[in-house]
Design an enzyme around this catalytic site. Sequence first.
Site, PDB file in Angstrom:
ATOM      1  CD  GLU A  74      -2.904  -1.279   0.283  1.00  0.00           C
ATOM      2  OE1 GLU A  74      -3.144  -0.268  -0.399  1.00  0.00           O
ATOM      3  OE2 GLU A  74      -3.496  -2.366   0.108  1.00  0.00           O
ATOM      4  CB  ALA A 112       3.573 -10.580   0.217  1.00  0.00           C
ATOM      5  CG  LEU A 140      -0.506 -12.058  -1.296  1.00  0.00           C
ATOM      6  CD1 LEU A 140       0.874 -12.534  -1.756  1.00  0.00           C
ATOM      7  CD2 LEU A 140      -0.393 -10.665  -0.697  1.00  0.00           C
ATOM      8  CB  ALA A 141      -5.868  -9.907  -5.396  1.00  0.00           C
ATOM      9  CE1 TYR A 236     -11.657 -16.627 -10.439  1.00  0.00           C
ATOM     10  CE2 TYR A 236     -12.948 -14.638 -10.304  1.00  0.00           C
ATOM     11  CZ  TYR A 236     -12.019 -15.490  -9.764  1.00  0.00           C
ATOM     12  OH  TYR A 236     -11.433 -15.184  -8.569  1.00  0.00           O
ATOM     13  CE  LYS A 245      -7.665 -17.390  -7.080  1.00  0.00           C
ATOM     14  NZ  LYS A 245      -7.111 -16.826  -5.853  1.00  0.00           N
TER      15      LYS A 245
HETATM   16  P1  NAI Z   1      -7.941  -7.120  -2.802  1.00  0.00           P
HETATM   17  O1  NAI Z   1      -7.417  -6.469  -4.025  1.00  0.00           O
HETATM   18  O2  NAI Z   1      -9.028  -6.428  -2.055  1.00  0.00           O
HETATM   19  O3  NAI Z   1      -6.735  -7.387  -1.772  1.00  0.00           O
HETATM   20  C1  NAI Z   1      -5.488  -7.829  -2.205  1.00  0.00           C
HETATM   21  C2  NAI Z   1      -4.484  -7.699  -1.101  1.00  0.00           C
HETATM   22  O4  NAI Z   1      -3.214  -8.108  -1.616  1.00  0.00           O
HETATM   23  C3  NAI Z   1      -4.286  -6.277  -0.570  1.00  0.00           C
HETATM   24  O5  NAI Z   1      -4.081  -6.327   0.826  1.00  0.00           O
HETATM   25  C4  NAI Z   1      -2.998  -5.818  -1.253  1.00  0.00           C
HETATM   26  O6  NAI Z   1      -2.287  -4.816  -0.540  1.00  0.00           O
HETATM   27  C5  NAI Z   1      -2.245  -7.120  -1.259  1.00  0.00           C
HETATM   28  N1  NAI Z   1      -1.142  -7.179  -2.214  1.00  0.00           N
HETATM   29  C6  NAI Z   1      -1.169  -7.085  -3.548  1.00  0.00           C
HETATM   30  N2  NAI Z   1       0.082  -7.226  -4.054  1.00  0.00           N
HETATM   31  C7  NAI Z   1       0.913  -7.410  -3.012  1.00  0.00           C
HETATM   32  C8  NAI Z   1       2.304  -7.613  -2.867  1.00  0.00           C
HETATM   33  N3  NAI Z   1       3.121  -7.693  -3.923  1.00  0.00           N
HETATM   34  N4  NAI Z   1       2.809  -7.744  -1.612  1.00  0.00           N
HETATM   35  C9  NAI Z   1       2.019  -7.654  -0.525  1.00  0.00           C
HETATM   36  N5  NAI Z   1       0.693  -7.490  -0.603  1.00  0.00           N
HETATM   37  C10 NAI Z   1       0.139  -7.361  -1.824  1.00  0.00           C
HETATM   38  O7  NAI Z   1      -8.360  -8.601  -3.231  1.00  0.00           O
HETATM   39  P2  NAI Z   1      -9.492  -9.619  -2.780  1.00  0.00           P
HETATM   40  O8  NAI Z   1     -10.618  -9.526  -3.726  1.00  0.00           O
HETATM   41  O9  NAI Z   1      -9.740  -9.537  -1.330  1.00  0.00           O
HETATM   42  O10 NAI Z   1      -8.781 -10.994  -3.137  1.00  0.00           O
HETATM   43  C11 NAI Z   1      -8.033 -11.754  -2.213  1.00  0.00           C
HETATM   44  C12 NAI Z   1      -8.043 -13.199  -2.651  1.00  0.00           C
HETATM   45  O11 NAI Z   1      -9.384 -13.702  -2.607  1.00  0.00           O
HETATM   46  C13 NAI Z   1      -7.532 -13.426  -4.086  1.00  0.00           C
HETATM   47  O12 NAI Z   1      -6.740 -14.586  -4.118  1.00  0.00           O
HETATM   48  C14 NAI Z   1      -8.829 -13.643  -4.863  1.00  0.00           C
HETATM   49  O13 NAI Z   1      -8.634 -14.431  -6.014  1.00  0.00           O
HETATM   50  C15 NAI Z   1      -9.664 -14.373  -3.820  1.00  0.00           C
HETATM   51  N6  NAI Z   1     -11.110 -14.348  -4.079  1.00  0.00           N
HETATM   52  C16 NAI Z   1     -11.753 -13.159  -4.308  1.00  0.00           C
HETATM   53  C17 NAI Z   1     -13.103 -13.157  -4.600  1.00  0.00           C
HETATM   54  C18 NAI Z   1     -13.826 -11.879  -4.876  1.00  0.00           C
HETATM   55  O14 NAI Z   1     -14.997 -11.921  -5.279  1.00  0.00           O
HETATM   56  N7  NAI Z   1     -13.198 -10.750  -4.638  1.00  0.00           N
HETATM   57  C19 NAI Z   1     -13.894 -14.409  -4.647  1.00  0.00           C
HETATM   58  C20 NAI Z   1     -13.135 -15.577  -4.280  1.00  0.00           C
HETATM   59  C21 NAI Z   1     -11.784 -15.544  -4.046  1.00  0.00           C
END
Ligand code: NAI
Length: 397
Positions: A74, A112, A140-141, A236, A245
């Site tokens: 961030e 990370a 992580l995303a 997806y 995945k």
């Molecule tokens: P988000 O974008 O809200 O959060 C991603 C997080 O990863 C953040 O905390 C960001 O700071 C961190 N991040 C990104 N790159 C980084 C790096 N290089 N080093 C450290 N931190 C880093 O994403 P969200 O949607 O919460 O997704 C999280 C997981 O959940 C993913 O694996 C996603 O595929 C999975 N997921 C999401 C769904 C959805 O509808 N949003 C549904 C099912 C699974």
Amino acid sequence: MKVEMKLKGNVARAVNPYGCKQEVLNQINYVKEQGAYDGAKKVLVLGASSSYGLASRITAAFGSQADTIGVSFERGPKDETMLGTAGWYNNIFFREFAEKEGLIAKNFIGDAFSLEMKEQVISYIKESFGGKIDLLVYSLAAPKRTDYKTGVTYSSALKPVGQSVTGENINLEKEELFTQVVEAATEEEIEGTVKVMGGEDWEWWIELLKEAGCLADGFKTLLYSYIGPDVTHAFYHDGSLGVAKEQAEESSKRINETIKDINGQSLICVSKAVTTKASVVIPILPKYLICLYKVMLEENTHETPIMHKDRVFRTMLYGNEANYDERGRLRPDSWELSDATQEKVNELMSKLTADNFKTDLTAYSLFKKEFLNLNGFEVEGNTIDEVNVEELKAMKP
Ligand code: NAI
């Protein structure tokens, strides 16, 4: 200065730090209202600053009194035009609220995927966190990852595999429904997505933590995945992200071998589709979301990330209502995927037009509100929209 929401397509270009603070507090209050549960007490969340990672951290801390370490990528404030990212403030206010309750809440900001970050976190666990963790959430995303063993940087791509897909998407900035053609991913893009969003880095974290003796007996780890219904599969589940995945499932099996001797458990947790900064930029998904939410609201099963992860932790991971599928994956997405729900979603999607998608026929207004909430706008309970940049700069993660 007064903060106002700015959008570029489906990406937010502004943040209200005090709205983020209230949003974190609202999530904490939600967890507290559900009561206490006995879960992990020493938790590491990778991707802790927003949505699913933040929700996991909040339910662990405020539902089960866990000390937590959060790693995220961030940016802090620079000047009036760059106030930083929502996740920056989520980290700060989460820590403040957790510390008020006597909990450790350590934030690491940086990459990370890097070896340096892994080493820093391991040193911290050994020196200041009691030496061991009993849960690691991998949430992580990311758009990019540099493989520190080779120095090569990979990019992820959210694209179909094998053929292009045409569908409708929503532009939140213009509030328009538009037709989108997403070209098929190249081999290189698929490989890149697997490197970034597959499970390799998850395995590397576990290996290093294990070698350092930082995993407690009975340690658990989980990675969040998505399967979704047929209508979303082309871009997806059967797309480049789905390939990644699938690879993460193989990683989970290897992790289970690695942590067998400490009675560990590695899980893929197939989660519900929710509004997050990662999901709103997935091609065509927003159209599905506004229909899904409408149906799930009517069925009284609609969940935000905190509702979903609190249920996962409380009733599944540390409760006795876990539902696993034939591949051993945890399936809290069963409400979303029930036949009755999906039948209604399909029917609704078939009725959607550019003229009616914003009406009460769908849950567009809720979707947009959830999206704005992610950056601290339109948050229930927040009344502050004036910020002082110097004050913001003085806040540290
Ligand atoms: P988000 O974008 O809200 O959060 C991603 C997080 O990863 C953040 O905390 C960001 O700071 C961190 N991040 C990104 N790159 C980084 C790096 N290089 N080093 C450290 N931190 C880093 O994403 P969200 O949607 O919460 O997704 C999280 C997981 O959940 C993913 O694996 C996603 O595929 C999975 N997921 C999401 C769904 C959805 O509808 N949003 C549904 C099912 C699974």
